[in-house]
Design an enzyme around this catalytic site. Sequence first.
Site, PDB file in Angstrom:
ATOM      1  N   LYS A 134       0.848  -1.185   0.000  1.00  0.00           N
ATOM      2  CA  LYS A 134       0.000   0.000   0.000  1.00  0.00           C
ATOM      3  C   LYS A 134       0.886   1.237   0.000  1.00  0.00           C
ATOM      4  O   LYS A 134       1.710   1.419   0.903  1.00  0.00           O
ATOM      5  CB  LYS A 134      -0.842  -0.005   1.275  1.00  0.00           C
ATOM      6  CG  LYS A 134      -2.315   0.257   1.059  1.00  0.00           C
ATOM      7  CD  LYS A 134      -2.947   0.372   2.429  1.00  0.00           C
ATOM      8  CE  LYS A 134      -4.423   0.275   2.393  1.00  0.00           C
ATOM      9  NZ  LYS A 134      -4.997   0.549   3.710  1.00  0.00           N
TER      10      LYS A 134
HETATM   11  C1  E4P Z   1      -8.339   1.528   3.540  1.00  0.00           C
HETATM   12  O1  E4P Z   1      -7.596   0.704   3.074  1.00  0.00           O
HETATM   13  C2  E4P Z   1      -8.201   2.126   4.868  1.00  0.00           C
HETATM   14  O2  E4P Z   1      -7.549   1.214   5.709  1.00  0.00           O
HETATM   15  C3  E4P Z   1      -9.516   2.420   5.530  1.00  0.00           C
HETATM   16  O3  E4P Z   1     -10.618   2.086   4.720  1.00  0.00           O
HETATM   17  C4  E4P Z   1      -9.603   3.741   6.196  1.00  0.00           C
HETATM   18  O4  E4P Z   1     -10.861   3.839   6.822  1.00  0.00           O
HETATM   19  P1  E4P Z   1     -11.192   4.932   7.939  1.00  0.00           P
HETATM   20  O5  E4P Z   1     -11.433   6.226   7.245  1.00  0.00           O
HETATM   21  O6  E4P Z   1     -12.425   4.413   8.606  1.00  0.00           O
HETATM   22  O7  E4P Z   1      -9.988   4.986   8.851  1.00  0.00           O
END
Ligand code: E4P
Length: 216
Positions: free
Chosen positions: A84
Site C-alpha cells: 500500500k
Molecule cells: C483503507 O484501506 C483504509 O484502511 C480504511 O478504509 C480507512 O478507513 P477509515 O477512514 O475508517 O480509517
Amino acid sequence: MKFFLDTANLNEIREAAAFGFADGVTTNPSLISKEGDVDFKQHIAAICEIVQGPVSAEVTSQDKDGMVREGLEYSKIAPNVVIKCPLTRDGLKATRELDGQGIRVNVTLCFSASQAILAAKAGASFISPFLGRLDDIGHNGLVVLQEIVEIYENYGWKTEVLAASLRHPIHVIEAARLGADIATMPFKVIDQMFSHPLTDAGQAKFLADWAKSGRK
Ligand code: E4P
C-alpha cells in the site's frame, strides 16, 4: 463484488473468513497500532495464513526509495501481500517502480477522480477512494466512487476499484450498485449488514409456534 476486511485483528479476520467474507484484507498503520506491540511482518504473515486473497501492507517511508525498499521487503512475507502506497508524488513513483518489478500496489488515501486517474496511469493494481472520510468533510464520497468506476470502465483499465473508509451498510450497498470491484469494511459493518429486526422477530415467532404445537 469482493469483500475485504479493513482490520488487522486476527479474530475478526478468522470470524469473517468462516463465512467466506474475507476475500482479502486491508491494513494500515493505524489498524496495526490498534493490535498493540505486534511485530509488523510477523503480523502480516499471520493474516496471510488465514486469507488467500490480497493482504495490503502499508509503507511508512515518505520518499520513493524508502517506499520501494519497504515494498520489496514486505512483498517477501507471502505471495499474496500487496503493497500500500499513499497517493503522493513519491507514492506514485514507487507504485510505478514496484509494478515494474511485478509487485502489486494498492494506492491509498485517494479522494478524487483526478488522483485515481494518475494512480491507474502509474500502474496501481488497486485504487482506494476513502468514502467515509470524504463524507466527514461534507463531500459525497459516492460521487467520487461513481466517477472513478465510470472513467476506468471507459478505458478498460486493469486497476481494481477498492471502495474504502466504509462506515455503514448503505456505503456497501451503493458501492455494489456503482460496480466497485471490492468493498473493504470493518467487521462492525458486516455485523450491521446481518441485522434486521424482522428476521429476529420472525425467527422468535417460528420457534414459539413450533414449541406451542408440542413438537420437539
Ligand atoms: C483503507 O484501506 C483504509 O484502511 C480504511 O478504509 C480507512 O478507513 P477509515 O477512514 O475508517 O480509517
